[in-house]
Design a protein around this motif. Structure first.
Motif, mmCIF file in Angstrom:
data_model
loop_
_atom_site.group_PDB
_atom_site.id
_atom_site.type_symbol
_atom_site.label_atom_id
_atom_site.label_comp_id
_atom_site.label_asym_id
_atom_site.label_seq_id
_atom_site.Cartn_x
_atom_site.Cartn_y
_atom_site.Cartn_z
ATOM 1 N N MET A 119 0.820 -1.210 0.000
ATOM 2 C CA MET A 119 0.000 0.000 0.000
ATOM 3 C C MET A 119 0.856 1.263 0.000
ATOM 4 S SD MET A 119 -3.061 -0.864 -0.384
ATOM 5 C CE MET A 119 -3.885 0.691 -0.069
ATOM 6 N N TRP A 138 -1.929 4.828 5.043
ATOM 7 C CA TRP A 138 -1.901 3.851 3.955
ATOM 8 C C TRP A 138 -1.238 2.555 4.427
ATOM 9 C CZ3 TRP A 138 -3.483 3.958 -1.279
ATOM 10 C CH2 TRP A 138 -4.104 5.133 -1.678
ATOM 11 N N GLY A 142 -2.814 -1.217 4.489
ATOM 12 C CA GLY A 142 -2.152 -2.335 3.820
ATOM 13 C C GLY A 142 -1.842 -3.476 4.762
ATOM 14 N N SER A 181 4.018 -5.122 -5.915
ATOM 15 C CA SER A 181 4.719 -3.873 -5.613
ATOM 16 C C SER A 181 5.828 -3.615 -6.619
ATOM 17 C CB SER A 181 5.307 -3.939 -4.195
ATOM 18 O OG SER A 181 4.297 -4.106 -3.232
#
Length: 348
Positions: A119, A138, A142, A181
């Motif tokens: 995130m 965030w 996540g 990611s």
């Protein structure tokens, strides 16, 4: 009737061991060693600074002195952040292992840190100019997503959750989120930014990060201590805990929120630093027994001590370049994880 049944079950359990005298010694001795290690972290680095200069920077700061600026602006916040992050990760691991009765549970293995890092990558794309506080939010989200996916995947099995199945689910989810990611980093050209989060480290920490970490760590620590006795009972099993009047659902929800709070804050500042939440709680339980009123504070102190020392080592391995501190902790944690996985695998 339920209470009598629970008492009978507890009586058949091996009496829980607790070593309060040794725990007290470890707690205060660990704090003393932590103070010394923080001093060593301030003392040693790319440029060695003598103790007199450090003392003068604290008592008679000279803004024109480069050494004073390095000490006050870089090394002190870095050492304090390492201590806070190490304490938070160790407490998170202790809480997770106590609530799930899973010796392999830790933020890095159960998808918490991977979810937070994922995130963070999304946040770097969507809100590249966001403040540290927003980035931390965030990371919290996540972390929650990561642990939810791990438990969801682990629950698919007909035989239910086991420590090894949770570890395997965590490893798979961590690999998935790490791949996503990396794909985001390559596509949106933020590879350099995201590489920091996966290397893990406190080299770029400033005072503003410490100001965010300190209250989060304090809140998490207080709530964890409040839950400590309930986690000790919960470690005997859900049925026993319910029979003894524990609100197991409330305890697990609150404990999970504490883990997300501490881990999200740590990842938002230092990136992915693995295995502290796995190794330290095991060492602490071995030393002080199974009472989480001692495990949690001792884990916090030992986790802080480990990360401060690991960060100092990371600066001394290949000077003037720095080795990612996550690499140093992995050298300790990976063999320990393999040993635990092998031991728990025998009970599948």
């Amino acid at each position: 009737m339920a209470n009598n049944t629970s008492e009978n079950i507890v009586s058949k359990q091996k009496p829980p061991t607790s070593r309060p005298i040794l725990a007290t010694f470890i707690l205060f001795g660990g704090i003393a060693l932590l103070v010394l290690s923080v001093g060593g972290s301030i003392l040693y680095g790319a440029s060695n600074i003598d103790f007199i200069t450090i003392w003068q920077s604290l008592t008679n700061f000279d803004a024109s002195s480069t050494a004073h600026q390095i000490i006050r602006g870089l090394r002190i916040p870095r050492a304090l952040a390492a201590a806070l992050i190490g304490a938070g990760l160790a407490m998170s691991g202790a809480i997770m292992q106590g609530m799930t009765r899973n010796p392999l549970a830790s933020p890095s293995i159960m998808g918490v840190t991977a979810g937070a890092s994922f995130m963070m990558a999304v946040a770097l794309v969507v809100m590249p100019q966001a403040s540290n506080f927003v980035m931390m939010l965030w990371a919290f989200g996540g972390a929650g997503i990561g642990v939810a996916i791990v438990f969801g995947v682990g629950s698919i099995s007909k035989t239910g959750l086991t420590p090894v199945k949770l570890a395997l689910a965590g490893t798979a989810v961590t690999a998935l989120l790490s791949s996503l990611s990396s794909a985001i980093a390559i596509h949106f050209n933020i590879a350099k930014d995201i590489s920091f989060w996966y290397a893990g480290g406190v080299s770029s920490v400033q005072w503003m990060h410490v100001h965010i970490l300190a209250p989060v760590a304090l809140i998490g620590f207080v709530i964890a201590l409040f839950l400590a006795n309930s986690i000790t009972v919960l470690n005997l099993g859900d049925d026993v805990a319910k029979g003894l009047g524990q609100q197991t659902i409330f305890i697990k929800i609150t404990g999970t929120l504490v883990v997300l709070l501490l881990t999200g804050a740590a990842v938002s500042v230092a990136g992915t630093i693995g295995f502290i939440g796995l190794v330290i709680p095991h060492i602490t339980r071995f030393l002080v027994g199974v009472d989480y009123r001692w495990i949690i504070p001792c884990s916090a102190v030992l986790g802080a001590l480990l990360l401060v020392i690991a960060d100092t080592i990371s600066r001394m391995v290949n000077p003037p370049f720095e080795t990612p501190v996550g690499t140093v902790t992995a050298l300790i944690g990976v063999p320990f994880f393999l040993y635990l996985a092998r031991r728990e695998g025998r009970g599948m």
